[in-house]
Design an enzyme around this catalytic site. Structure first.
Site, mmCIF file in Angstrom:
data_model
loop_
_atom_site.group_PDB
_atom_site.id
_atom_site.type_symbol
_atom_site.label_atom_id
_atom_site.label_comp_id
_atom_site.label_asym_id
_atom_site.label_seq_id
_atom_site.Cartn_x
_atom_site.Cartn_y
_atom_site.Cartn_z
ATOM 1 N N GLY A 46 -9.449 -0.344 7.235
ATOM 2 C CA GLY A 46 -8.387 0.920 7.701
ATOM 3 C C GLY A 46 -8.149 1.464 6.071
ATOM 4 N N CYS A 88 -4.636 -5.581 1.841
ATOM 5 C CA CYS A 88 -4.615 -4.622 1.797
ATOM 6 C C CYS A 88 -6.025 -3.938 0.752
ATOM 7 C CB CYS A 88 -2.992 -3.635 1.857
ATOM 8 S SG CYS A 88 -2.989 -2.482 1.703
ATOM 9 N N GLU A 131 -1.912 0.703 8.719
ATOM 10 C CA GLU A 131 -2.028 2.192 8.294
ATOM 11 C C GLU A 131 -0.552 3.377 8.551
ATOM 12 O OE1 GLU A 131 -4.511 2.230 6.041
ATOM 13 O OE2 GLU A 131 -5.406 -0.152 6.781
ATOM 14 N N HIS A 134 1.992 2.786 5.778
ATOM 15 C CA HIS A 134 1.694 3.137 4.269
ATOM 16 C C HIS A 134 2.098 4.808 4.223
ATOM 17 C CE1 HIS A 134 -1.085 0.485 2.005
ATOM 18 N NE2 HIS A 134 -2.198 0.442 3.222
#
Ligand code: ZN
Length: 151
Positions: A46, A88, A131, A134
């Site tokens: 991702g 990540c 995601e 984020h």
């Protein structure tokens, strides 16, 4: 298409709240294409636009069963809880155990600008939550219960 440099923890853009996409233009298509290429190149599952320095609410995910493109994604419901390991691309060499919903329903625009509904469970639900975090400047290390260095 182009592979972008992935921004690492410590740079301010990862902490900003990304802006909604007002209309799905050819530039957004280009962004989606380049994000997918960057994600595949880095062997991630991702990627969110802020990770390549673009403060827009755009996400790509592929856990191995096809590319999903999310524009302005919103989690509209969550169910259950699972603790599992996460990493990540913006936090190299670190893993952590993160509690996430087991199942989520997400609304997002697709690349045609059509509102779609995704029901996701387990790994892809985790990827969506990671995601979408984020886009609000949240990194998994902020919400992880145990953090470990990877060698
Ligand atoms: Zn990430």
């Amino acid at each position: 298409m182009a592979v972008y440099r992935i921004i690492s923890i410590g740079e301010d853009i990862l902490r900003e709240k990304a802006k909604e996409v007002k209309s799905v233009t050819p530039n957004i298509h280009k962004l989606l294409d380049n994000m997918a290429e960057t994600m595949y190149d880095a062997e991630g599952i991702g990627l969110a636009a802020p990770q390549i320095g673009v403060p827009k609410r755009v996400v790509v995910v592929d856990i191995g069963d096809g590319l999903v493109e999310l524009i302005n994604p919103v989690i509209i419901s969550k169910e259950g809880e699972v603790i599992d390991q996460e990493g990540c691309l913006s936090v190299p060499n670190v893993t952590g155990e993160v509690k996430r919903a087991q199942k989520v329903v997400v609304h997002a625009l697709d690349r045609e600008g059509v509102l779609m509904e995704y029901e996701a469970e387990d790994l892809i639900a985790r990827a969506f939550q990671h995601e979408i975090d984020h886009l609000d400047g949240v990194l998994f290390v902020d919400v992880a219960e145990k953090i470990a260095e990877k060698n």
